[in-house]
Design a protein around this motif. Sequence first.
Motif, short mmCIF file in Angstrom:
data_model
loop_
_atom_site.label_atom_id
_atom_site.label_comp_id
_atom_site.label_asym_id
_atom_site.label_seq_id
_atom_site.Cartn_x
_atom_site.Cartn_y
_atom_site.Cartn_z
N HIS A 220 39.22 39.37 38.74
CA HIS A 220 39.40 39.56 40.05
C HIS A 220 39.33 38.07 40.71
CE1 HIS A 220 38.76 43.92 39.91
NE2 HIS A 220 37.97 43.70 38.93
N GLU A 254 47.33 43.71 40.90
CA GLU A 254 47.64 43.41 42.41
C GLU A 254 47.91 42.13 42.65
OE1 GLU A 254 44.44 44.80 44.99
OE2 GLU A 254 44.10 46.71 43.57
N CYS A 256 49.00 38.91 44.53
CA CYS A 256 48.86 38.66 46.11
C CYS A 256 49.37 37.16 46.40
CB CYS A 256 47.59 38.80 46.54
SG CYS A 256 47.01 40.65 46.41
N GLU A 259 47.37 35.82 49.61
CA GLU A 259 46.09 35.72 49.32
C GLU A 259 45.70 35.94 48.04
OE1 GLU A 259 44.39 37.87 53.48
OE2 GLU A 259 45.97 39.10 52.48
N GLU A 261 43.21 35.08 46.39
CA GLU A 261 41.72 35.33 46.01
C GLU A 261 41.48 37.05 46.06
OE1 GLU A 261 42.34 35.19 50.55
OE2 GLU A 261 42.84 34.10 48.91
N LYS A 262 42.57 37.96 46.48
CA LYS A 262 42.57 39.32 46.32
C LYS A 262 43.20 39.48 45.19
CE LYS A 262 42.24 39.69 51.33
NZ LYS A 262 42.65 40.34 52.55
#
Length: 274
Positions: A220, A254, A256, A259, A261-262
């Motif tokens: 993550h 996911e 990103c 972003e 960090e997401k």
Amino acid sequence: MFTIGEFAVLGRVSVRMLRHYDGIGLLHPAVVDPHTGYRYYRAAQLGRLNRVVALKDLGLTLEQVRAVLDDEVDANELRGMLRLRRAQLAAQVAADTARLARIAARLRMLETEGRMTTEDVVLKEIPAVRIAEVTAVAASYETPDIGPVIQPLYPELFRRLDEAHVGLTGPAIAWYEPEGGGEAVVVHAGATVGVDPGPDQGFAVVDLPAVPTAATIVHHGAMDEVEASMQVLARWIEENGWRAEGYAREVYLEYCQDEPEKGVTELQIPVSRR
């Protein structure tokens, strides 16, 4: 007139520097006492000294400064010098900014060590998958080399897929392989698709083979901080008697771009029993 010490204080430079400027013909004293050798300066010379300091602070060499002040460099040449220096400083700022970001990422990685355990590792079979990909070569596996290479690849891949009216059928997948016998690495930026290879697509269509057994972990956050997750994965492989084989894959569950960090990324390493 002022002694060299007094003039140095007024000009906010060192006496040593004034002697150096005199020696290279950049700023001679107004008067030199023939008996004592003492140097004396006039107030009007502060203007030239200030220009010397200002041009030097811009990054010009002392030889370039002398040429500018003695009108050996015309306005166009001076603009060229300053534009070049501006570009050099901008590149340096960008490099320092990237270095600060990597240091911050390393600090966060150290702070999070121990929070993710080998219990987060999952052993599973990875099915074959068809991807559309674009590639480029990075100087090494190190994050500072990989990041700038892979980051622009995905926007370019998605643009080409859109132009070809090809939709995604699954996540984006990145993988890496050595280039030749040195440290260089071929960076593969891929996305899962369901189309057949064809001419003039602007991307390659590749079938990644199934992996009978892979050690996986979900990371993550930004990929700049992936080392902590890789450490956990490597420790699990070693502690459980497995051997890493083939090339690791990064599956962007996911993705990103704006972003990072997401982001959520599954790291997959093919393994076999020792």
